[in-house]
Each structure stands twice: as C-alpha cells, then as structure tokens.
Write an enzyme that holds these catalytic residues in place. Structure first.
Site, PDB file in Angstrom:
ATOM      1  N   GLY A  19       0.770  -1.245   0.000  1.00  0.00           N
ATOM      2  CA  GLY A  19       0.000   0.000   0.000  1.00  0.00           C
ATOM      3  C   GLY A  19       0.798   1.290   0.000  1.00  0.00           C
ATOM      4  O   GLY A  19       0.303   2.330   0.451  1.00  0.00           O
ATOM      5  N   ASN A 114      -4.853   2.282 -13.327  1.00  0.00           N
ATOM      6  CA  ASN A 114      -3.909   1.313 -12.770  1.00  0.00           C
ATOM      7  C   ASN A 114      -2.508   1.890 -12.880  1.00  0.00           C
ATOM      8  O   ASN A 114      -2.235   2.692 -13.769  1.00  0.00           O
ATOM      9  CB  ASN A 114      -3.975   0.000 -13.555  1.00  0.00           C
ATOM     10  CG  ASN A 114      -3.026  -1.052 -12.996  1.00  0.00           C
ATOM     11  OD1 ASN A 114      -2.928  -1.225 -11.775  1.00  0.00           O
ATOM     12  ND2 ASN A 114      -2.293  -1.736 -13.868  1.00  0.00           N
ATOM     13  N   HIS A 116       1.534   0.660 -13.224  1.00  0.00           N
ATOM     14  CA  HIS A 116       2.359  -0.497 -13.548  1.00  0.00           C
ATOM     15  C   HIS A 116       3.828  -0.059 -13.557  1.00  0.00           C
ATOM     16  O   HIS A 116       4.152   0.986 -14.130  1.00  0.00           O
ATOM     17  CB  HIS A 116       1.950  -1.052 -14.925  1.00  0.00           C
ATOM     18  CG  HIS A 116       2.698  -2.300 -15.263  1.00  0.00           C
ATOM     19  ND1 HIS A 116       2.439  -3.511 -14.646  1.00  0.00           N
ATOM     20  CD2 HIS A 116       3.727  -2.525 -16.108  1.00  0.00           C
ATOM     21  CE1 HIS A 116       3.266  -4.426 -15.118  1.00  0.00           C
ATOM     22  NE2 HIS A 116       4.060  -3.855 -16.011  1.00  0.00           N
ATOM     23  N   ASP A 152      -2.823  -4.704 -18.218  1.00  0.00           N
ATOM     24  CA  ASP A 152      -1.830  -3.624 -18.376  1.00  0.00           C
ATOM     25  C   ASP A 152      -1.896  -2.998 -19.771  1.00  0.00           C
ATOM     26  O   ASP A 152      -0.873  -2.827 -20.446  1.00  0.00           O
ATOM     27  CB  ASP A 152      -0.403  -4.167 -18.100  1.00  0.00           C
ATOM     28  CG  ASP A 152      -0.262  -4.691 -16.684  1.00  0.00           C
ATOM     29  OD1 ASP A 152      -0.958  -4.186 -15.784  1.00  0.00           O
ATOM     30  OD2 ASP A 152       0.537  -5.613 -16.471  1.00  0.00           O
ATOM     31  N   GLU A 181       6.553   6.287  -9.097  1.00  0.00           N
ATOM     32  CA  GLU A 181       5.136   5.877  -9.062  1.00  0.00           C
ATOM     33  C   GLU A 181       4.355   6.796  -8.143  1.00  0.00           C
ATOM     34  O   GLU A 181       3.221   7.189  -8.440  1.00  0.00           O
ATOM     35  CB  GLU A 181       5.013   4.433  -8.549  1.00  0.00           C
ATOM     36  CG  GLU A 181       5.569   3.381  -9.478  1.00  0.00           C
ATOM     37  CD  GLU A 181       5.313   1.970  -8.957  1.00  0.00           C
ATOM     38  OE1 GLU A 181       4.229   1.722  -8.393  1.00  0.00           O
ATOM     39  OE2 GLU A 181       6.196   1.114  -9.120  1.00  0.00           O
TER      40      GLU A 181
END
Ligand code: GRF
Length: 206
Positions: A19, A114, A116, A152, A181
């Site tokens: 997380g 999302n 990745h 993805d 990220e």
C-alpha cells in the site's frame, strides 16, 4: 457573495499488498495536491494486506473482500457493490493483483486507473522491474493508464522514466521506480479528475 462548494470526488482504492501508492495518494490529498478529492474506501482482496493496516492508520475506511475460491465476476460484483455504496467516482488499482472482469470495467467507463512499474507496452505482467533489469534496458519507468479488459493495456495517462545505473540491481531499480510511481499516480488522478482530456484511439490529449 458565497460560492457553491466544489464537488468532492470519491476515490476508491483497490490493493492486495503493502500500500505505498495508497499512502502517497493519501498524503498528497492531505497536502492539498489533489484538490476536491477524498479516499472514500480502500478494499483489499487479501485480508492480510499491509495496505489495509496503512489505510486504517491514516483514518480511512478499509475492508477486505476476499477473492480466494470465488468466481471472478462474483467477487467483482461484491467489490463494485461496495464501491457504489461509498459513492466512488474514480477507482484506483494500486497493487491490486487481480484482473478485472469485463463486467467490472463496464461499470466505471474511463473511471478506473492502474499503475504499472514499467514503461508499457514493455514488460506487462508480474515482476516488471525484474523483467526490465534482466532485459538490460537503460531506461526503465512506470505507467499510469486507464484499465480496459486486457492486462496492463488501456490508454496511457502518465509515464515517468528512470535511468538504469551501472550500480543497480533489480531491487535498487525497483525502489527508484517506486519513488516515481508515488509522483505519477497523483498527477494522473488530477488529470482525470479535471476531466479536460480526450482519447482518440489509444492517444490521450489534454
Ligand atoms: C507497485 O509497484 C505497482 O506499480 C504495482 O504493484 C506495486 C504496488 O506497490 N502495480 P504498493 O502496494 O503500492 O506499495
């Protein structure tokens, strides 16, 4: 003269692991870097995910909806029902180790993101950082993209590059990708919540 309050948008976060992306998003919201948004619910398909503990420490609503032994769409229906109960506008997958059913994707058109840890379309799937390192790339990075029915795969919103250094191993590289990220996800959330984009084919423009 009073101004009408800006609508607060509800983010739902799905995760399966530690997380850290959730934590970065929560911190950026608290710091005012993602205005007019809140995390309404954090859901994990694994009861022992560290991310649930992190969410609760941050004072966020968090719960497990275990996926083990359940048919994909059955589980997805439980998750979507919970997201809807919390009036979620935007779903963010943050280390959610489960492919969404087409039915789930259709419930939130252009409203599921999302992250990745590679420069897609290179190295989709598991252990992307290790794949990139082993391949010998000189530039690695991360991608935030819309979720579609394929793994993805959806239209790209934000990418960040990370140079691969001679002294790197896959762990050091993965850590530097993770730092990016944490920046990229909030940037992408802001872009999507502002809603000033259009998608032509796979290309997103603002
Ligand atoms: C990140 O590397 C993300 O790109 C991938 O899963 C990992 C989740 O990390 N999809 P965390 O749970 O957010 O720390």
């Amino acid at each position: 003269m009073t101004h009408a309050a800006e609508t607060i948008r509800n983010i739902g976060i799905l995760l399966s692991g530690r997380g850290s992306n959730l934590e970065a998003i929560a911190r950026n919201i608290a710091d005012g870097k993602i205005p007019n948004a809140r995390i309404a619910i954090v859901i994990s398909n694994k009861a022992d995910a560290g991310g649930l503990e992190t969410a609760r420490k941050l004072g966020l609503a968090a719960l497990a909806i275990p996926s083990k032994g359940k048919d994909r769409e059955h589980h997805d229906r439980e998750v979507v029902a919970t997201l809807q109960q919390h009036n979620v506008d935007l779903v963010c997958l943050a280390g959610y180790m489960r492919l969404l059913s087409p039915w789930f994707v259709q419930q939130f058109p252009q409203r599921i993101l999302n992250i990745h840890p590679s420069l897609l379309p290179a190295f989709p799937g598991l252990e992307a950082q290790e794949q990139a390192f082993a391949y010998g790339v000189k530039i690695a990075g991360c991608t935030v993209h819309f979720v579609d029915e394929e793994l993805d795969h959806g239209a790209i919103i934000v990418q960040k590059t990370v140079p691969v250094l001679d002294a790197d191993d896959e762990h050091k590289l993965a850590l530097r990708i993770l730092e990016q990220e944490h920046i990229a996800y909030s940037e992408a959330i802001n872009l999507v919540l502002q809603g000033k984009f259009k998608i032509v084919g796979r290309r997103l423009s603002f």
